[in-house]
Scaffold this active site. Sequence first.
Site, short mmCIF file in Angstrom:
data_model
loop_
_atom_site.label_atom_id
_atom_site.label_comp_id
_atom_site.label_asym_id
_atom_site.label_seq_id
_atom_site.Cartn_x
_atom_site.Cartn_y
_atom_site.Cartn_z
CE LYS A 1 24.52 -15.57 13.88
NZ LYS A 1 24.81 -14.51 14.87
CG ASN B 1 1.80 -42.47 -3.97
OD1 ASN B 1 1.39 -42.91 -2.91
ND2 ASN B 1 2.61 -41.43 -4.04
CB ALA C 1 33.03 -17.50 9.40
NE ARG D 1 24.55 -13.93 21.64
CZ ARG D 1 24.29 -12.66 21.35
NH1 ARG D 1 23.25 -12.05 21.87
NH2 ARG D 1 25.07 -12.00 20.51
C1 UD1 Z 1 28.45 -7.14 15.45
C2 UD1 Z 1 29.25 -5.85 15.60
C3 UD1 Z 1 28.46 -4.88 16.45
C4 UD1 Z 1 27.11 -4.63 15.82
C5 UD1 Z 1 26.35 -5.94 15.56
C6 UD1 Z 1 25.15 -5.68 14.68
C7 UD1 Z 1 31.64 -6.42 15.54
C8 UD1 Z 1 32.86 -6.67 16.35
N1 UD1 Z 1 30.52 -6.14 16.23
O1 UD1 Z 1 28.32 -7.72 16.73
O2 UD1 Z 1 29.17 -3.62 16.56
O3 UD1 Z 1 26.33 -3.78 16.67
O4 UD1 Z 1 27.19 -6.87 14.84
O5 UD1 Z 1 24.37 -6.82 14.49
O6 UD1 Z 1 31.68 -6.44 14.32
N2 UD1 Z 1 31.54 -13.51 11.80
C9 UD1 Z 1 32.49 -14.14 11.03
N3 UD1 Z 1 33.69 -14.47 11.61
C10 UD1 Z 1 33.97 -14.17 12.90
C11 UD1 Z 1 32.99 -13.51 13.67
C12 UD1 Z 1 31.78 -13.20 13.09
O7 UD1 Z 1 32.26 -14.43 9.85
O8 UD1 Z 1 35.08 -14.48 13.34
C13 UD1 Z 1 30.25 -13.18 11.17
C14 UD1 Z 1 29.07 -13.85 11.84
O9 UD1 Z 1 28.74 -15.05 11.15
C15 UD1 Z 1 27.95 -12.84 11.70
C16 UD1 Z 1 28.68 -11.51 11.62
O10 UD1 Z 1 30.02 -11.79 11.32
O11 UD1 Z 1 27.23 -13.04 10.49
C17 UD1 Z 1 28.57 -10.74 12.93
O12 UD1 Z 1 29.17 -11.47 13.96
P1 UD1 Z 1 28.53 -11.56 15.40
O13 UD1 Z 1 29.43 -12.40 16.25
O14 UD1 Z 1 27.12 -11.91 15.34
O15 UD1 Z 1 28.69 -10.04 15.88
P2 UD1 Z 1 27.87 -9.25 16.99
O16 UD1 Z 1 28.38 -9.61 18.33
O17 UD1 Z 1 26.43 -9.41 16.73
CA CA Z 2 25.26 -10.62 15.30
#
Ligand code: UD1
Ligand code: CA
Length: 464
Positions: free
Chosen positions: A25, A376, A13, A18
């Site tokens: 994404k 065609n 979600a 970025r």
């Molecule tokens: C997250 C982890 C971090 C880890 C990294 C690894 C958390 C708080 N942090 O950080 O410890 O090192 O991944 O890649 O978990 N998403 C949702 N709903 C939300 C927020 C995110 O579905 O409200 C989904 C995003 O689509 C994504 C995943 O969760 O697929 C990770 O979210 P993202 O915001 O990318 O987390 P990171 O900051 O990368």
């Molecule tokens: Ca991530």
Amino acid sequence: MSARKLAVIVLAAGQGTRMKSKLPKVLHGLAGKSMLAHVLSGVEQLSPDQVVVVVGPDAPAVEKAAAPHRVVVQHDRLGTGHAVREAFSALAGFCDAGDQADILVIFGDTPLIRSATFEKMVARRRAADGPVLLGLAFRPKDAGRYGRVRLDAQGRVAGIVEFADASDAEKAIDLCNAGILLGDGPTVCRLIHQLDNNNAQGEYYLPVIFDFAYAEGLDTRAVEASEEEVMGVNSRQELAAAEQVLQQRLRNEAMAQGVTLIDPASTWLSTDTVFGRDIIIEPSVFIGPGVTIADDVTLKAFSHIEGANIAEGAVIGPYARLRPGTEIKAGGKVGNFVETKNAVLGEGAKVNHLSYIGDAEIGARANIGAGTITCNYDGYNKWKTVIGEEAFIGSNTALVAPVTVGAGAIVGAGSTLTKAVEKDAIAVVRGRLVEKAGGGASFRAGRQKIKDQKTAEQNAEKKG
Ligand code: UD1
Ligand code: CA
């Protein structure tokens, strides 16, 4: 394995700010399919009892990509912990105390994890001394913005701290959280409800359940994987890095199967590319989704191939473009600057130079001359061209579809064909040749005379 049930929650979600993209994404592609599709196919190999994909609001394309799995919409993106909590509404029988069930949480932006790693985690969790909560960790070259994993002296996970909240000492930890976790269902559910958003980003952080579990004295562990496998994709740079890793994997698999890649680094493959043996691929070949290549095929340099079946011994390129719906039968040849689309090239048939062959059926051993075009499309509809076995189409022929050329027929070079040609006939559509002996010489003499007269007049004007 044991009779414990397994539910998988896929978090997809996030906005992916970025990426700077209007496309969500998780729909960005790697080697011919979306990140989400990569993640889901890895998960499907585990045969879980249930899969729930958490998607953002107004993301019908993500919902479609998640099908046939259950989708839960996270209306407010309040963090990974919140996303997991939202998924519980779809997970009856995984949260109640006493349920013999595990929950695996994975991220849609972590597309390179091998299903073997998931299997390893499940086996570890379900071993007699398996931990209650198991995370996936790694030691990247640059720990960047990943969450840091704190281990205690016994190697248990004491907690996970997000980069934004980490102290300098915590930032110096090189063990990072890959995000994936597997735990006892009722325990995960219970701990998720204890999360708050009292942190630097104001989010409900999923990894904090490790801190809670550890504080309760539960066994919390981490399995380590390579950076190449668990890298998260948050930006276009990381997408490109993930593509490189995946391509290298696909190239190695192809070579292990008996495919020669003359220059692996310039060969681009898709996850679903199917190879036979003794295939030779020259440098700078791009293979998109839906391609099957049989034994002894040669793909020459700079060819672009998508949605095509190529049978034994065919030779494609250099500089060929095979578009979806192309079927090249055994020994067929498609040469330079030839484009095919929705076309069947029969056994041993040849289209060697500068052609467009679309919506066509070409019989076995037919020869299509240089510059032949199947017309065609009339601007409204597409029409078919059918060419029989062993027919010979002369160079620079326009085949205005719908049109057929019978088996063994010959069409003279430069023809614009609008009517069917019978089997074994010869057809030429061309203006008649008119030749006048000495005509060229007298034409030139006449023109020269005019030119001389004009020059003389101009000189006279200048003098006067
Ligand atoms: C997250 C982890 C971090 C880890 C990294 C690894 C958390 C708080 N942090 O950080 O410890 O090192 O991944 O890649 O978990 N998403 C949702 N709903 C939300 C927020 C995110 O579905 O409200 C989904 C995003 O689509 C994504 C995943 O969760 O697929 C990770 O979210 P993202 O915001 O990318 O987390 P990171 O900051 O990368
Ligand atoms: Ca991530």
